[in-house]
Design an enzyme around this catalytic site. Structure first.
Site, short mmCIF file in Angstrom:
data_model
loop_
_atom_site.label_atom_id
_atom_site.label_comp_id
_atom_site.label_asym_id
_atom_site.label_seq_id
_atom_site.Cartn_x
_atom_site.Cartn_y
_atom_site.Cartn_z
CE1 TYR A 1 32.74 26.00 -34.27
CE2 TYR A 1 32.31 23.72 -33.70
CZ TYR A 1 32.86 24.94 -33.40
OH TYR A 1 33.54 25.12 -32.22
CG HIS B 1 29.75 30.54 -44.52
ND1 HIS B 1 29.07 29.36 -44.75
CD2 HIS B 1 31.03 30.31 -44.88
CE1 HIS B 1 29.90 28.46 -45.23
NE2 HIS B 1 31.09 29.00 -45.32
#
Length: 617
Positions: free
Chosen positions: A388, A391
């Site tokens: 996850y 960015h």
């Protein structure tokens, strides 16, 4: 039969090992390796994904809680309310193991514990070091957009991550010291990156070689803790004490706490997108309270709060499952599979007409089904956190515009809308216009050479300068997440034999080979995932998707408030109807009806919105 016994009924090493299931899992793995699930028609593709999920449940859940430990967090004594209310810290979700998933407990793993790499300096800082990788392979020259989605996907993701996991505040002592190249313009030498906090529950007498562990300071459950807090005291400060409601700020700005140390804009990671989602769903909580109060006028403040929290958390989980994730991985097979996670292959229409028509999660979905930990106590995992790290979704440049006529209001950089600067922008721009601007701007694609430049030189609220790209690489190494090829092997995927196998871009293959001195086994997980050719409709890699196949359903399967206690008796009939009847679009329109024109005709709020002033276009 107790809940604890019921949860263990289909778990452990024998989970789904009948001849039929063995045939499915074996065939699914073979077809996936030879053909690829994404190259199949939808129905056989779904069968392959089902087989892969079963095998992942069998092979890729590992319990760090069995490692030596001391000083474990102490849940409050059980009470009758724990049967029907979520606790602030996540304890008592499983009555038989009240500590399971609570704040302060360990991250699990999706890899065998004996394959966790030690966090030795020679491994964490090995060549190429994290800063070299950041500069050479991640730096964004211009935005590579993800054109099938809008920038609400970036805001939503961080909003969800704030609920799911946090390693806590890094200590200032003993930072990692990253050597810099002679031509590196970084203002301090060496670059210092703070360490992840140690596990306070690790037994100091543990034998040498015991794998490193870390704790999640957030609740592991999908319980909207980013809205409601992770402790009783924090939760009380968030509540008004009347009709179950939460404090909300003026004009979308978060409420100003009396204690400056609790100022949310001073917490690392705070930015405009996160503030927008926090405001939207705090207001949604209050709207749910109004709805429940109208249906059940005798309910007191506590009852309204607890039912509204359950409903709001379930609505967030539903939106993430059937709207956000299908938007960012919009392959026809994954869209169908994710909707089946919630409603089963019988579908939403059958759910609305008949409710659950089968005890099988495949037929009728996970919500309302049976609680199942698959033989391993529930927790989120370090590998889940690793995949996850997305960015690149965040833009550097933001053009804020009017939802009425698309007129330009302000041009910002990410630096302008991060930290306390976000509050300035919120004070000068209506929330409706901010949501419209995000809904009509593309995020970045999760790929190489697309890391936000402002996050490569990000100034934290404490004044410390941080390269988040280098930090992301270092964190995976520090936490023992395997390098790319080993990660794929542990998920039963083919490793890349050559750099040309790693990516379909010859220039990228040459860059990676040069940086990693020709050693394909050294390529970091994040670099390999960002370099991969993406399946059709995907904004991130197929390797990351394997962890989602496993953990996206596990977060629901293990949580009794999404399974056996997902009932009108616990949520109320009015609460269950609210979950069924609402989507991200209806939430947006309830609180910002001025968006009706630009949202007209959209069934998914995370795809690009209509431009204001262009009716019918």
């Amino acid at each position: 039969m107790t809940l604890q016994r019921r949860a263990g009924r289909r778990t452990g090493p024998g989970y789904r090992t009948s001849p039929a299931w063995r045939l499915l899992t074996t065939a699914a793995g073979a077809v996936d390796r030879r053909v690829g699930w994404d190259r199949l028609p939808v129905v056989p593709g779904l069968l392959v994904l089902l087989g892969l999920r079963v095998r992942l449940r069998q092979k890729n859940l590992h319990d760090t809680g069995r490692l030596p430990s001391v000083g474990l967090p102490d849940p409050a004594p059980p009470s009758a309310r724990h049967r029907v209310d979520r606790t602030a810290d996540g304890s008592h979700n499983d009555p038989g193991e009240p500590r399971m998933g609570m704040a302060g407990t360990r991250f699990g793993r999706n890899i065998p514990l004996d394959r966790i790499a030690p966090a030795a300096p020679e491994d964490v800082l090995s060549r190429p070091n994290p800063r070299e990788i950041s500069r050479a392979l991640l730096t964004r020259d211009s935005l590579i957009p993800a054109e099938s989605v809008n920038s609400l996907v970036a805001a939503w993701l961080q909003f969800m991550v704030r609920d799911w996991f946090s390693h806590g505040t890094s200590p200032v002592e003993r930072p990692w010291e990253v050597p810099l190249m002679d031509d590196d313009p970084w203002p301090e030498r060496p670059m210092r990156i703070m360490r992840t906090p140690d596990d306070p529950t690790r037994d100091p007498r543990a034998p040498a070689g015991t794998p490193d562990t870390r704790v999640n300071v957030s609740s592991h459950w999908w319980d909207a803790s980013q809205i409601y807090g992770t402790g009783e005291q924090e939760q009380r400060l968030l509540r008004t004490g009347e009709l179950g409601k939460l404090h909300v700020g003026d004009g979308g700005r978060p409420p100003v706490p009396a204690d400056p140390s609790r100022d949310p804009s001073r917490v690392p990671g705070f930015w405009l997108g996160l503030a927008m989602m926090q405001d939207l769903f705090a207001r949604e909580h209050n709207a749910i309270c109004d709805h429940l109060h109208a249906a059940y006028p005798s309910w007191d403040d506590e009852e309204l709060f607890q039912r509204a929290r359950l409903v709001n958390a379930a609505l967030l989980a539903k939106i993430h499952t059937v709207e956000w994730t299908p938007a960012v991985i919009s392959h026809p097979t994954t869209v169908t599979a994710l909707r089946a996670n919630w409603w089963g292959v019988a579908g939403e229409r059958a759910h609305r007409l008949f409710g659950r028509v089968s005890g099988s999660e495949v037929v009728s979905g996970i919500p309302g089904g049976e609680t199942d930990h698959y033989g391993i106590p529930y927790s989120l995992t370090e590998e889940f956190a690793a995949v996850y790290r997305m960015h690149p979704l965040v833009r550097d440049d933001w053009h804020l515009r009017s939802a009425t006529d698309d007129a330009s209001l302000r041009r910002c950089t990410f630096r302008d809308i991060a930290g306390p600067g976000a509050l300035e922008v919120m004070g000068a721009t209506s929330m409706t216009d901010l949501l419209y601007s995000f809904g009509t701007l593309h995020p970045g694609l999760v790929t190489l050479h697309n890391f936000p430049k402002f996050l490569q030189e990000f100034e934290r609220p404490d004044g410390h300068l941080q390269d988040l790209a280098a930090t992301d690489i270092l964190r995976n190494r520090e936490l023992g997440v395997p390098r790319y090829n080993e990660f794929r092997r542990l998920l039963r995927l083919e490793p890349a034999a050559t750099f040309e196998d790693l990516t379909d871009d010859p220039a990228w293959a040459a860059e990676i080979e040069r940086l990693y001195d020709g050693d394909i086994e050294k390529v970091d997980l994040m670099i390999g995932m960002f370099a991969e050719k993406l399946p059709r409709g995907f904004a991130f890699s197929d390797t990351a998707f394997r962890i989602f196949i496993l953990m996206a359903s596990r977060r629901l399967n293990s949580d009794r408030f999404f399974t056996e206690y997902y009932t009108p008796e616990v949520y109320s009939r009015a609460g269950m109807a609210w979950i069924d009847d609402n989507t991200m679009v209806t939430v947006l329109l309830r609180h910002h009806p001025e968006l009706r024109t630009v949202l007209a005709g959209l069934t998914n709020a995370f795809v690009p919105w209509r431009t204001a002033g262009r009716a019918g276009v």
